[in-house]
Write a protein that holds these residues in place. Structure first.
Motif, PDB file in Angstrom:
ATOM      1  N   SER A 117       0.835  -1.204   0.000  1.00  0.00           N
ATOM      2  CA  SER A 117       0.000   0.000   0.000  1.00  0.00           C
ATOM      3  C   SER A 117       0.870   1.254   0.000  1.00  0.00           C
ATOM      4  N   ALA A 118       1.925   1.239   0.805  1.00  0.00           N
ATOM      5  CA  ALA A 118       2.829   2.394   0.881  1.00  0.00           C
ATOM      6  C   ALA A 118       3.487   2.668  -0.471  1.00  0.00           C
ATOM      7  N   ALA A 119       3.884   1.600  -1.161  1.00  0.00           N
ATOM      8  CA  ALA A 119       4.516   1.763  -2.480  1.00  0.00           C
ATOM      9  C   ALA A 119       3.527   2.361  -3.480  1.00  0.00           C
ATOM     10  N   ARG A 120       2.255   1.932  -3.399  1.00  0.00           N
ATOM     11  CA  ARG A 120       1.232   2.446  -4.317  1.00  0.00           C
ATOM     12  C   ARG A 120       0.948   3.930  -4.033  1.00  0.00           C
ATOM     13  N   ILE A 121       0.940   4.300  -2.750  1.00  0.00           N
ATOM     14  CA  ILE A 121       0.719   5.704  -2.389  1.00  0.00           C
ATOM     15  C   ILE A 121       1.894   6.556  -2.859  1.00  0.00           C
ATOM     16  N   ALA A 122       3.116   6.068  -2.606  1.00  0.00           N
ATOM     17  CA  ALA A 122       4.320   6.805  -3.030  1.00  0.00           C
ATOM     18  C   ALA A 122       4.344   6.988  -4.544  1.00  0.00           C
ATOM     19  N   GLU A 123       3.824   6.003  -5.263  1.00  0.00           N
ATOM     20  CA  GLU A 123       3.774   6.109  -6.728  1.00  0.00           C
ATOM     21  C   GLU A 123       2.934   7.301  -7.160  1.00  0.00           C
ATOM     22  N   VAL A 124       1.829   7.540  -6.455  1.00  0.00           N
ATOM     23  CA  VAL A 124       0.966   8.686  -6.767  1.00  0.00           C
ATOM     24  C   VAL A 124       1.663   9.992  -6.387  1.00  0.00           C
ATOM     25  N   LEU A 125       2.301  10.013  -5.204  1.00  0.00           N
ATOM     26  CA  LEU A 125       2.952  11.235  -4.721  1.00  0.00           C
ATOM     27  C   LEU A 125       4.181  11.609  -5.547  1.00  0.00           C
ATOM     28  N   GLU A 126       4.869  10.590  -6.077  1.00  0.00           N
ATOM     29  CA  GLU A 126       6.101  10.841  -6.811  1.00  0.00           C
ATOM     30  C   GLU A 126       5.862  11.209  -8.273  1.00  0.00           C
ATOM     31  N   ALA A 127       4.674  10.882  -8.787  1.00  0.00           N
ATOM     32  CA  ALA A 127       4.379  11.204 -10.190  1.00  0.00           C
ATOM     33  C   ALA A 127       4.299  12.726 -10.358  1.00  0.00           C
ATOM     34  N   LYS A 128       5.115  13.259 -11.198  1.00  0.00           N
ATOM     35  CA  LYS A 128       5.158  14.703 -11.423  1.00  0.00           C
ATOM     36  C   LYS A 128       4.517  15.047 -12.765  1.00  0.00           C
ATOM     37  N   SER A 129       3.790  16.149 -12.773  1.00  0.00           N
ATOM     38  CA  SER A 129       3.153  16.595 -14.006  1.00  0.00           C
ATOM     39  C   SER A 129       4.214  16.943 -15.046  1.00  0.00           C
ATOM     40  N   ASN A 130       3.997  16.468 -16.274  1.00  0.00           N
ATOM     41  CA  ASN A 130       4.924  16.802 -17.354  1.00  0.00           C
ATOM     42  C   ASN A 130       4.540  18.118 -18.032  1.00  0.00           C
ATOM     43  N   ILE A 131       3.488  18.759 -17.501  1.00  0.00           N
ATOM     44  CA  ILE A 131       3.081  20.071 -18.014  1.00  0.00           C
ATOM     45  C   ILE A 131       3.109  21.057 -16.859  1.00  0.00           C
ATOM     46  N   THR A 132       4.060  21.953 -16.871  1.00  0.00           N
ATOM     47  CA  THR A 132       4.217  22.927 -15.799  1.00  0.00           C
ATOM     48  C   THR A 132       4.410  24.322 -16.380  1.00  0.00           C
ATOM     49  N   SER A 133       4.194  25.319 -15.545  1.00  0.00           N
ATOM     50  CA  SER A 133       4.418  26.704 -15.968  1.00  0.00           C
ATOM     51  C   SER A 133       5.907  27.004 -16.011  1.00  0.00           C
ATOM     52  N   PRO A 134       6.323  27.935 -16.858  1.00  0.00           N
ATOM     53  CA  PRO A 134       7.730  28.378 -16.829  1.00  0.00           C
ATOM     54  C   PRO A 134       8.028  29.073 -15.496  1.00  0.00           C
ATOM     55  N   ALA A 135       9.284  29.368 -15.256  1.00  0.00           N
ATOM     56  CA  ALA A 135       9.659  30.113 -14.050  1.00  0.00           C
ATOM     57  C   ALA A 135       8.904  31.445 -14.027  1.00  0.00           C
ATOM     58  N   PRO A 136       8.465  31.903 -12.844  1.00  0.00           N
ATOM     59  CA  PRO A 136       7.635  33.129 -12.757  1.00  0.00           C
ATOM     60  C   PRO A 136       8.211  34.323 -13.501  1.00  0.00           C
ATOM     61  N   GLU A 137       9.554  34.477 -13.444  1.00  0.00           N
ATOM     62  CA  GLU A 137      10.149  35.638 -14.107  1.00  0.00           C
ATOM     63  C   GLU A 137      10.154  35.516 -15.627  1.00  0.00           C
ATOM     64  N   LYS A 138       9.962  34.283 -16.135  1.00  0.00           N
ATOM     65  CA  LYS A 138       9.970  34.066 -17.587  1.00  0.00           C
ATOM     66  C   LYS A 138       8.568  33.862 -18.166  1.00  0.00           C
ATOM     67  N   ALA A 139       7.591  33.569 -17.320  1.00  0.00           N
ATOM     68  CA  ALA A 139       6.241  33.234 -17.796  1.00  0.00           C
ATOM     69  C   ALA A 139       5.523  34.461 -18.357  1.00  0.00           C
ATOM     70  N   VAL A 140       4.822  34.259 -19.458  1.00  0.00           N
ATOM     71  CA  VAL A 140       3.976  35.305 -20.039  1.00  0.00           C
ATOM     72  C   VAL A 140       2.670  35.342 -19.253  1.00  0.00           C
ATOM     73  N   THR A 141       2.279  36.537 -18.807  1.00  0.00           N
ATOM     74  CA  THR A 141       1.122  36.647 -17.912  1.00  0.00           C
ATOM     75  C   THR A 141      -0.062  37.376 -18.550  1.00  0.00           C
ATOM     76  N   ASP A 142      -0.021  37.530 -19.863  1.00  0.00           N
ATOM     77  CA  ASP A 142      -1.159  38.184 -20.531  1.00  0.00           C
ATOM     78  C   ASP A 142      -1.328  37.593 -21.924  1.00  0.00           C
ATOM     79  N   VAL A 143      -2.570  37.214 -22.251  1.00  0.00           N
ATOM     80  CA  VAL A 143      -2.880  36.692 -23.573  1.00  0.00           C
ATOM     81  C   VAL A 143      -3.384  37.850 -24.427  1.00  0.00           C
ATOM     82  N   ALA A 144      -2.640  38.156 -25.458  1.00  0.00           N
ATOM     83  CA  ALA A 144      -2.930  39.362 -26.254  1.00  0.00           C
ATOM     84  C   ALA A 144      -4.302  39.306 -26.912  1.00  0.00           C
ATOM     85  N   ASP A 145      -4.619  38.195 -27.566  1.00  0.00           N
ATOM     86  CA  ASP A 145      -5.907  38.067 -28.258  1.00  0.00           C
ATOM     87  C   ASP A 145      -6.228  36.583 -28.430  1.00  0.00           C
ATOM     88  N   GLY A 146      -7.298  36.303 -29.169  1.00  0.00           N
ATOM     89  CA  GLY A 146      -7.743  34.921 -29.324  1.00  0.00           C
ATOM     90  C   GLY A 146      -7.257  34.223 -30.573  1.00  0.00           C
TER      91      GLY A 146
END
Length: 589
Positions: free
Chosen positions: A307-336
Motif C-alpha cells: 500500500s505504501a509503495a502504491r501511495i508513493a507512486e501517486v505522490l512521486e508522479a510529477k506533471s509533465n506540463i508545468t508553468s515556466p519560471a515566474p520571471e519568464k512566464a507570459v502573464t497576458d494573452v494578447a488576443d484569441g
C-alpha cells in the motif's frame, strides 16, 4: 525511499509522533520492573517479613502500576493523534498531487485505482504507522528488558529463550516471503473490482436499458471471487503465526515450571527460589507476547508495504506540463488568435501512434471555426492542445502569437473556456455551478450568460431558480439542460477563446441555431471553435476544418467544402437526406 516520501506527511503531528515512543518506553520500564519487585516480595513473605515491610513493597508496586497506566493512556492519546493526523495529511497530499496532474498522469492511473489508494491503501498505512509508533516500540523494548531481567533472576534457565526465538524468527521470515507477493497481487485485483463497481454505477441506465444486470453481476462476482481467493491464500499463510507463537509460549511455561521446580527442590532454594520462578513465568509471558505483537506488526507491515509503495507512486508522479519560471512566464494573452505550426501529437501511453500528424492551421482572433470529422479522427485531441491540457509531440501551438508553453498555465487556461462533450455538473445550486466560470459573477451576469445559452427558461421553471439544487453529476436535470448550463458557465469566464466540443448534441437544432446566433452577436471578439457531428452546427462558420485520420483533409467555408471536399459533402448529404427523421427534443432526452 518510500518511507522518506511518506514521512513528509507527518508535519504538524511530529511532536505527537516523537512523544508516543517516549511514553511507551516509560510504560514498559515500569511494567517490566513490577515482576522483579513481586519476586522480592514473595521471597520476603517466605522469609517472614513484617507487615510494614510488606506494605512498603505493596505501595511501591501500586505506584508503579498507576505510573504504567498513566504512561499507557498518554501514549494511546498521542498515538491516536499522530496516526489519524498522518492519515489525514496523506489523503490531502494525494488529493493535491492528483489535482496537479497533467492529463498524461491521469491517463496512467485509473479512477478506481486512485480511489483504492486514497481509501484502503491509506487506511493500511495509517494502521501500520499506529503500530510502528506504539507497539513496534513497546514489543522489542519489553522483550529486551524482560530478557535482561530474566537472565538476572534465573541465570541458565533463561537460555530457553535462545532456543525459542530463532524458531519464531524463522516462521516470521517464511510467512512474509510467501505472503508479500500475494498481497501485491490482491491490491491490483482490488482496483479491478472497484473499477467494475464504478463502471456499473456510472452506466446504470445503459445496463438496465439493455437488461444486462446478470452480466454485470457475474462480472463483479468474478472480480470479487478473485480477491477472496487470493486473500484466503494470504490469510492462511499468515495464520501460521498464531499457533507457532502459542506453541512456543506454552513450551516455555512448561519448561520453566518443570525445570524450575526441579532446581528449587534439588538446591533447596539456594540457586533459585519460588519468587524467581513466579517472575520467570511473568517475564516469559512478556517475552513471548512481545514476539506475538512483533508478528502482528510484521503482518501489518507485510500488508501495508505494498500500500505504501502504491501511495508513493501517486505522490512521486510529477506533471509533465508545468508553468515556466515566474520571471519568464507570459502573464497576458494578447488576443484569441490560434496557430498550429506543423503539429503532431501522440498520447503518452501509446507514443508510436500519432493521433494528429502535421497539423498546420491559422485561426484569426474573433473567428468562428467549425471542426468536423468522423469519430476518432482527432478533433477533441486537437483542441485540447490549445489550453495545454496536453503538450505536442512536435511542432508548436501558439495563442495570441506566443507559444502556449511560454504562458503561465493559470493565465492561459483562464483565457480559454471549454464546453466538453461529456457535461460535468457538481452537487450544489445552479448558481454554484455557474460560478465555476466566474466566482464573483452577479445574478445579472448569470442571467445574461443563461440567456445566451438558452438556459433561462428552464432555470426559471425550477423551484428556487438559480438556487435550485442540482444533484451529483446533474442527475435531476436532462442532458440538454446540462449542456446549456455548461455553455453558460463557460461564457461567464469571459474568455478570449471558447471551445464547444460537440456540446450542443443534446439540444434540438432550433436551440442550437439560437445559441450560435447569440454567440456571434454578443461575443464577436471571442474566438469560437465548434466541434460538431452535424453540418448544420458549423455551416455558418467563418471557416470549417475537416479532419480525417488525424490530418487536415480540407479547410474552407460551407459552400467551398461542398464543392471541394468529398468527406464533407458525404456527411452533409447523409444528414440532410434524413433530416425529417432527425427531429430534436427540447430537453435532449
Amino acid at each position: 525511499m518510500v518511507l522518506k516520501k511518506l514521512s513528509k506527511s507527518i508535519r504538524q503531528y511530529l511532536p505527537s509522533t516523537i512523544a508516543t515512543p517516549l511514553l511507551v518506553s516509560g510504560e514498559v520500564v515500569l511494567e517490566c520492573t513490577i515482576p522483579f519487585y513481586i519476586a522480592e516480595l514473595v521471597n520476603r513473605i517466605k522469609d517472614g517479613a513484617s507487615v510494614p515491610e510488606i506494605a512498603s513493597y505493596g505501595g511501591i508496586l501500586a505506584l508503579m502500576a498507576i505510573g504504567s497506566l498513566i504512561f499507557g493512556i498518554l501514549a494511546g492519546m498521542t498515538c491516536a493523534t499522530a496516526s489519524c493526523g498522518f492519515g489525514r495529511n496523506l489523503r490531502s497530499d494525494m488529493y493535491d498531487a492528483v489535482n496537479d496532474y497533467s492529463f498524461d498522469n491521469i491517463d496512467s492511473f485509473s479512477t478506481s485505482s486512485l480511489v483504492t489508494r486514497m481509501t484502503t491503501d491509506i487506511t493500511n498505512v495509517q494502521n501500520a504507522f499506529m503500530m510502528l509508533t506504539r507497539i513496534a516500540v513497546r514489543a522489542p523494548f519489553m522483550m529486551i528488558f524482560a530478557l535482561i531481567m530474566a537472565f538476572r533472576l534465573a541465570g541458565r534457565m533463561a537460555w530457553i529463550f535462545a532456543v525459542v526465538m530463532p524458531v519464531l524468527a524463522g516462521t516470521l521470515i517464511a510467512v512474509a516471503s510467501r505472503a508479500m507477493p500475494l498481497f501485491r497481487r490482491i491490491f491490483k485485483k482490488y482496483d479491478r473490482m472497484n473499477e467494475s463497481v464504478e463502471e456499473n454505477i456510472v452506466g446504470m441506465r445503459v445496463v438496465k436499458s439493455f437488461v444486462r444486470e446478470d452480466y454485470e453481476e457475474k462480472k463483479f462476482d468474478t472480480a470479487s471471487e478473485e480477491v477472496r481467493t487470493d486473500f484466503t491464500k494470504a490469510e492462511r499463510i499468515l495464520a501460521w503465526n498464531a499457533p507457532v507463537m502459542q506453541f512456543c509460549l506454552y513450551a516455555v511455561m512448561a519448561f520453566v515450571l518443570s525445570f524450575g521446580s526441579y532446581v528449587v527442590i534439588t538446591s533447596r532454594g539456594s540457586e533459585i527460589d519460588v519468587g524467581q520462578i513466579s517472575a520467570m513465568l511473568t517475564y516469559g509471558f512478556m517475552i513471548l507476547s512481545s514476539l506475538m505483537m512483533m508478528s502482528m506488526i510484521f503482518v501489518m507491515i507485510t500488508i501495508s508495504s505494498e500500500s505504501a509503495a502504491r501511495i508513493a507512486e501517486v505522490l512521486e508522479a510529477k506533471s509533465n506540463i508545468t508553468s515556466p519560471a515566474p520571471e519568464k512566464a507570459v502573464t497576458d494573452v494578447a488576443d484569441g488568435s490560434i496557430e498550429f505550426d506543423h503539429v503532431s501529437f501522440a498520447y503518452l501511453n501509446n507514443p508510436d501512434n500519432d493521433v494528429l500528424s502535421d497539423i498546420d492551421l491559422r485561426i484569426g482572433s474573433g473567428q468562428t471555426v467549425g471542426i468536423i470529422g468522423s469519430t476518432g479522427s482527432g478533433k477533441s485531441s486537437l483542441v485540447q492542445l490549445i489550453p495545454r491540457l496536453y503538450d505536442t509531440k512536435s511542432g508548436t501551438v501558439r495563442v495570441g502569437g506566443r507559444d502556449v508553453r511560454d504562458y503561465d498555465l493559470e493565465v492561459l487556461r483562464n483565457s480559454v473556456a471549454m464546453v466538453l462533450q461529456k457535461n460535468v455538473l457538481f452537487e450544489g445550486t445552479v448558481a454554484d455551478n455557474l460560478r465555476w466560470g466566474n466566482p464573483d459573477a452577479t445574478i445579472e451576469e448569470m442571467k445574461e450568460a443563461c440567456d445566451l445559452a438558452c438556459a433561462t427558461e428552464f432555470i426559471q421553471s425550477k423551484e428556487g431558480g438559480f438556487e435550485y439544487r442540482i444533484d451529483h453529476g446533474g442527475a435531476n436535470i436532462s442532458g440538454g439542460q446540462k449542456q446549456r448550463l455548461c455553455i453558460a458557465r463557460a461564457l461567464l469566464k469571459k474568455p478570449k477563446i471558447i471551445i464547444f466540443d460537440d456540446s450542443t448534441s443534446a439540444v434540438d437544432t432550433r436551440t442550437d441555431a439560437i445559441i450560435r446566433k447569440g454567440m456571434r452577436d454578443y461575443i464577436p471578439e471571442t474566438t469560437k471553435l465548434i466541434i460538431a457531428q452535424r453540418t448544420a452546427s458549423v455551416e455558418d462558420a467563418d471557416m470549417i476544418v475537416v479532419i480525417d485520420g488525424g490530418r487536415i483533409s480540407a479547410v474552407g467555408t460551407h459552400k467551398e467544402l461542398l464543392n471541394n471536399s468529398d468527406i464533407y459533402r458525404d456527411i452533409y448529404i447523409s444528414q440532410n437526406s434524413n433530416a425529417a427523421e432527425k427531429g430534436g427534443d427540447e430537453d435532449g432526452r
